[in-house]
Write a protein that holds these residues in place. Structure first.
Motif, PDB file in Angstrom:
ATOM      1  N   HIS A 241     -10.620  17.128  -5.393  1.00  0.00           N
ATOM      2  CA  HIS A 241      -9.421  16.510  -4.823  1.00  0.00           C
ATOM      3  C   HIS A 241      -9.769  15.235  -4.058  1.00  0.00           C
ATOM      4  O   HIS A 241      -8.871  14.497  -3.644  1.00  0.00           O
ATOM      5  CB  HIS A 241      -8.718  17.505  -3.888  1.00  0.00           C
ATOM      6  CG  HIS A 241      -9.603  18.052  -2.814  1.00  0.00           C
ATOM      7  ND1 HIS A 241     -10.535  19.044  -3.056  1.00  0.00           N
ATOM      8  CD2 HIS A 241      -9.714  17.746  -1.500  1.00  0.00           C
ATOM      9  CE1 HIS A 241     -11.171  19.327  -1.934  1.00  0.00           C
ATOM     10  NE2 HIS A 241     -10.709  18.545  -0.979  1.00  0.00           N
ATOM     11  N   ARG A 242     -11.064  14.976  -3.879  1.00  0.00           N
ATOM     12  CA  ARG A 242     -11.519  13.777  -3.174  1.00  0.00           C
ATOM     13  C   ARG A 242     -11.935  12.704  -4.179  1.00  0.00           C
ATOM     14  O   ARG A 242     -12.646  12.974  -5.162  1.00  0.00           O
ATOM     15  CB  ARG A 242     -12.722  14.103  -2.281  1.00  0.00           C
ATOM     16  CG  ARG A 242     -12.457  15.065  -1.152  1.00  0.00           C
ATOM     17  CD  ARG A 242     -11.790  14.410   0.032  1.00  0.00           C
ATOM     18  NE  ARG A 242     -12.431  13.182   0.455  1.00  0.00           N
ATOM     19  CZ  ARG A 242     -12.299  12.673   1.684  1.00  0.00           C
ATOM     20  NH1 ARG A 242     -11.558  13.313   2.596  1.00  0.00           N
ATOM     21  NH2 ARG A 242     -12.879  11.547   2.017  1.00  0.00           N
ATOM     22  N   PRO A 243     -11.545  11.428  -3.963  1.00  0.00           N
ATOM     23  CA  PRO A 243     -11.906  10.364  -4.917  1.00  0.00           C
ATOM     24  C   PRO A 243     -13.400  10.105  -4.987  1.00  0.00           C
ATOM     25  O   PRO A 243     -13.901   9.646  -6.022  1.00  0.00           O
ATOM     26  CB  PRO A 243     -11.153   9.139  -4.377  1.00  0.00           C
ATOM     27  CG  PRO A 243     -10.916   9.429  -2.922  1.00  0.00           C
ATOM     28  CD  PRO A 243     -10.715  10.918  -2.851  1.00  0.00           C
ATOM     29  N   GLU A 244     -14.136  10.391  -3.906  1.00  0.00           N
ATOM     30  CA  GLU A 244     -15.578  10.139  -3.909  1.00  0.00           C
ATOM     31  C   GLU A 244     -16.287  11.025  -4.934  1.00  0.00           C
ATOM     32  O   GLU A 244     -17.223  10.586  -5.610  1.00  0.00           O
ATOM     33  CB  GLU A 244     -16.166  10.378  -2.509  1.00  0.00           C
ATOM     34  CG  GLU A 244     -15.586   9.487  -1.428  1.00  0.00           C
ATOM     35  CD  GLU A 244     -14.314  10.054  -0.815  1.00  0.00           C
ATOM     36  OE1 GLU A 244     -13.776   9.422   0.112  1.00  0.00           O
ATOM     37  OE2 GLU A 244     -13.859  11.143  -1.249  1.00  0.00           O
ATOM     38  N   TRP A 245     -15.846  12.272  -5.041  1.00  0.00           N
ATOM     39  CA  TRP A 245     -16.453  13.184  -6.005  1.00  0.00           C
ATOM     40  C   TRP A 245     -15.982  12.861  -7.422  1.00  0.00           C
ATOM     41  O   TRP A 245     -16.760  12.962  -8.368  1.00  0.00           O
ATOM     42  CB  TRP A 245     -16.135  14.634  -5.633  1.00  0.00           C
ATOM     43  CG  TRP A 245     -17.086  15.232  -4.650  1.00  0.00           C
ATOM     44  CD1 TRP A 245     -18.124  16.084  -4.928  1.00  0.00           C
ATOM     45  CD2 TRP A 245     -17.114  15.046  -3.232  1.00  0.00           C
ATOM     46  NE1 TRP A 245     -18.774  16.430  -3.773  1.00  0.00           N
ATOM     47  CE2 TRP A 245     -18.173  15.809  -2.714  1.00  0.00           C
ATOM     48  CE3 TRP A 245     -16.328  14.311  -2.329  1.00  0.00           C
ATOM     49  CZ2 TRP A 245     -18.481  15.870  -1.352  1.00  0.00           C
ATOM     50  CZ3 TRP A 245     -16.638  14.362  -0.974  1.00  0.00           C
ATOM     51  CH2 TRP A 245     -17.700  15.120  -0.501  1.00  0.00           C
TER      52      TRP A 245
END
Length: 210
Positions: free
Chosen positions: A104-108
């Protein structure tokens, strides 16, 4: 075997630090450039892992590090005693999430689009037909003096409670996971400097095979 891991108190920690500074790390470890995809697959099959430099550029590293810090801050706000979810002062990003992932995180999600990793994994499997299981990671805080035991992320099936997923079972009892070609690859990205003392991932070359 580190003879100081069972040491207690300040003397034990001092001895442990001295031991790690003198001995930690794999001597002669070959660190590849991004262009060495074929050689990366060869080393992976031989050793069970491979290290590639510059898989992320500086902007991507900064973006990932910032995201990791934000998620870590959220986790630590709920754990003021620093008990961790992998032992004292040790945490799993996936273990802190209901989905066992941080997608749910853009970094991942950025990491899923890494062309180099996709090339290397395709070379390892000799096929582009692979699927993603999760995207998580780990972090440790100062004061984490214990180690996660050496282990494999996949293993032989024992029972539904002990091995609910990522397990292999031969009902004949003739084969184990280590007799098979690699079915599972874990890609680790480092968003900060890793030293002899701050918790690098431990690997023992060749132990992926029987």
């Amino acid at each position: 075997m580190n003879p100081y891991l069972s040491g207690e108190g300040a003397d034990g920690l001092t001895a442990q630090r001295a031991y790690l500074e003198a001995n930690n790390g794999i001597r002669g470890l070959e660190i590849l450039e991004p262009r060495d995809v074929a050689h990366a697959a060869e080393l992976f099959r031989r050793d069970g892992f491979v290290v590639i430099a510059q898989a992320l550029d500086s902007a991507q590293v900064e973006f990932l590090a910032k995201g990791c810090q934000e998620v870590a801050d959220e986790i630590l706000a709920l754990d003021t005693d620093r008990r961790g979810n992998r032992g004292s002062h040790r945490y799993s990003f996936g273990g802190s999430s209901l989905t066992r992932s941080q997608l749910h995180r853009p970094e991942w999600r950025m990491l899923l689009e890494n062309a180099l990793v996709n090339e290397v994994v395709t070379a390892i499997f000799q096929s582009p037909d692979f699927v993603l299981r999760a995207a998580s990671g780990d972090f440790c805080l100062p004061g984490a003096i214990g180690y996660q035991p050496l282990h494999s992320d996949i293993r032989d099936w024992k029972d539904n409670a002990t091995t609910p997923f990522s397990a292999f079972h031969d009902p004949r009892g003739q084969l184990t996971i280590r007799d098979l070609p690699c079915p599972y690859v874990c890609a680790n990205f480092l968003p900060q400097e890793v030293t002899r003392l701050n918790g690098p991932t431990r690997q023992i070359p060749g132990t992926q095979n029987s």
